[in-house]
Design an enzyme around this catalytic site. Structure first.
Site, PDB file in Angstrom:
ATOM      1  N   TRP A   1     -12.471 -24.086  -0.037  1.00 21.61           N
ATOM      2  CA  TRP A   1     -13.553 -24.633  -0.852  1.00 21.61           C
ATOM      3  C   TRP A   1     -13.977 -23.717  -1.992  1.00 21.61           C
ATOM      4  CZ3 TRP A   1     -16.718 -20.631  -0.507  1.00 21.61           C
ATOM      5  CH2 TRP A   1     -16.644 -19.839   0.650  1.00 21.61           C
TER       6      TRP A   1
ATOM      7  N   LYS B   1      -4.901 -31.584   1.991  1.00 25.89           N
ATOM      8  CA  LYS B   1      -6.038 -31.601   2.908  1.00 25.89           C
ATOM      9  C   LYS B   1      -7.018 -30.568   2.381  1.00 25.89           C
ATOM     10  CE  LYS B   1      -7.573 -30.853   7.694  1.00 25.89           C
ATOM     11  NZ  LYS B   1      -8.782 -30.091   7.280  1.00 25.89           N
TER      12      LYS B   1
ATOM     13  N   GLU C   1      -1.478 -17.853   1.520  1.00 26.51           N
ATOM     14  CA  GLU C   1      -2.317 -16.966   0.706  1.00 26.51           C
ATOM     15  C   GLU C   1      -3.604 -16.815   1.502  1.00 26.51           C
ATOM     16  OE1 GLU C   1      -4.961 -15.363  -0.988  1.00 26.51           O
ATOM     17  OE2 GLU C   1      -5.281 -17.194  -2.154  1.00 26.51           O
TER      18      GLU C   1
ATOM     19  N   CYS D   1     -10.847 -14.592  -2.580  1.00 28.15           N
ATOM     20  CA  CYS D   1      -9.926 -13.830  -1.724  1.00 28.15           C
ATOM     21  C   CYS D   1      -9.525 -12.519  -2.386  1.00 28.15           C
ATOM     22  CB  CYS D   1      -8.693 -14.673  -1.400  1.00 28.15           C
ATOM     23  SG  CYS D   1      -7.909 -15.443  -2.821  1.00 28.15           S
TER      24      CYS D   1
ATOM     25  N   GLU E   1     -12.845  -8.998   6.262  1.00 32.85           N
ATOM     26  CA  GLU E   1     -13.177  -9.569   4.956  1.00 32.85           C
ATOM     27  C   GLU E   1     -14.621 -10.058   4.976  1.00 32.85           C
ATOM     28  OE1 GLU E   1     -11.192 -12.476   1.686  1.00 32.85           O
ATOM     29  OE2 GLU E   1     -11.122 -13.216   3.740  1.00 32.85           O
TER      30      GLU E   1
END
Length: 460
Positions: free
Chosen positions: A133, A157, A231, A265, A362
């Site tokens: 998102w 998706k 990724e 990311c 993360e």
């Protein structure tokens, strides 16, 4: 389990829309239709495909305001950042249209077992993308345009909270002239998603998401002998070396941490600063981070909007609290706000050490981790002391040396020197270690899901 998706505005908590899940039979019908569309699309010339890709880029620009408004509503980024995202998408279309016919053209070689050899990049079939998102348009365009150019058909998706963006992109592609069913959005559960991966017509799966999601999807694809491109997450280190210009360092590191609300990311997440600069950098960095305004993304003075969902905000806060319980210090922020919306303050932690989420994991939001290094060599050691390897940065006045450190020692897929960047159509994008494998952009994405086929003419 619910049979529908409800999207929510993360700024206000208000419901935006409700979408009904497709059942297994409906999803299979879409996959079958996608495969039938592929049978015709693969026969279009490279130039014909390129013209459609170019038209999609123009259509994205023409629909920029509608798509940007929906992105703001669904995931909360400020409108100007949403517009920049769509501009990047149009740029990807232009780059792919210009370079695709050359990248995918047949090559001739002289084989030892014949008169003439031809290498052809044949499209494979239906490519299934599972996307997050944080960049509702870019994440879709990145993989879909490369595969459409390659002659594949594409399924999406999308993350549930940006379902509307996925459906609007499908409409924009189709209105731009892409044949029916070459690109389709699936509104499906995880169980049905596994069935899609197993479908014979689906020849490849690409996912952008967490390393946990990557493991699950890659295992399901491997079970069905399907190629994957992954990724995944990262905790990118930006190194402030002994000879760094502190003005450049502070500006770069603040931008790198708060861009897109820190929900990127390849964002700068761990700031590894040598002892020579640590105290001065910390003081200036914290001062500048405190000045970043969090608020309504539509307000003109807002720098950072809400996080995309309340549960994601709450998880981030838990990671901050656990890091503090294990010895980290909060230099600013760190308090979860009351009231509506998924807001979280810009936060800086120091005394960050191994064993803390701020060091090991993360942190997908506006939280910076400051780590002290003894010297340049120690800084590089700390940077590579990670299970991830997507991106990173080096701040140094000696660009030649920094470039050598980046190319020879930094164990990541991308390194930025004296600045922060996200993605550009011309350069490959992807990581190593738990950040995944495969590459997108720079022509590489067009080759991930093609059959590199040898045709050998033995006699003319």
């Amino acid at each position: 389990m619910s049979n529908s998706i409800t999207t929510v505005n993360p700024s206000t908590g208000e419901t935006l829309n409700t979408y009904t899940f497709m059942d297994s039979s409906q999803a299979k019908q879409v996959v079958d239709a996608s495969y039938q569309a592929f049978l015709d699309w693969r026969l279009q010339s490279l130039e014909q495909r390129a013209s459609i890709v170019k038209a999609i880029g123009k259509a994205l620009s023409a629909n920029k305001e509608e798509l940007a408004e929906l992105i703001v509503q669904e995931m909360g980024k400020p409108p100007e950042e949403a517009r920049q995202e769509i501009d990047l998408c149009a740029g990807i279309c232009d780059y792919t249209a210009e370079h695709g016919p050359t990248e995918l053209a047949d090559e001739e070689r002289k084989p030892g077992n014949g008169k003439r050899g031809i290498i052809t990049y044949s499209p494979m079939g239906v490519i299934y993308g599972i996307q997050p998102w944080n960049f509702p348009a870019y994440q879709v365009v990145r993989y879909s345009i490369a595969n459409i150019m390659a002659g594949n058909s594409v399924l999406l998706k999308h993350a549930e909270n940006v379902t509307g963006s996925g459906l609007l992109l499908e409409k924009i592609y189709r209105d731009a002239g892409l044949p029916e069913n070459v690109f389709r959005t699936l509104i499906i559960s995880h169980d049905v998603s596994d069935e899609v991966i197993a479908h014979d017509a689906v020849r490849g799966v690409t996912l952008t998401g967490s390393d946990g999601a990557g493991r699950q999807v890659a295992a399901k694809a491997a079970e069905n002998l399907k190629k994957t491109v992954l990724e995944l997450g990262s905790n990118d280190a930006f190194l402030v070396l002994d000879d760094a210009d502190l003005d450049v360092a502070v500006d770069t590191c603040v931008t790198g941490r708060v861009f897109n609300g820190g929900q990127t990311c390849v964002a700068a997440k761990r700031f590894v600063v040598t002892d020579a600069n640590y105290d001065a950098f910390k003081e200036r960095f914290v001062e500048k981070m405190k000045a970043v305004k969090v608020g309504d993304p539509n307000a003109s003075d807002t720098d950072v909007g809400p996080m995309a969902r309340v549960d994601l905000r709450d998880k981030l806060h838990e990671q901050v609290e656990e890091s503090v319980s294990k010895g980290a210090n909060i230099l600013c922020g760190g308090e979860k706000p009351e009231g509506k919306g998924a807001f979280y303050p810009v936060t800086v932690l120091d005394n960050v050490t191994p064993g803390q989420p701020a060091y090991d994991d993360e942190l997908f939001g506006p939280v910076a981790a400051l780590i002290r290094a003894k010297d340049d060599e120690d800084a590089m050691r700390i940077a590579n002391d990670s299970r991830y390897g997507l991106g990173g940065g080096i701040i140094s006045k000696d660009v030649k040396r920094a470039t050598e450190l980046a190319s020879k020692y930094f164990d990541t897929g991308m390194v930025f020197i004296n600045g922060f960047g996200v993605a550009t159509p011309e350069m490959p994008f992807g990581g190593v270690k738990n950040s995944g494998y495969g590459r997108e952009h720079g022509g590489f994405g067009m080759h991930e899901f093609v059959n590199v086929k040898s045709v050998i003419v033995v006699q003319e």
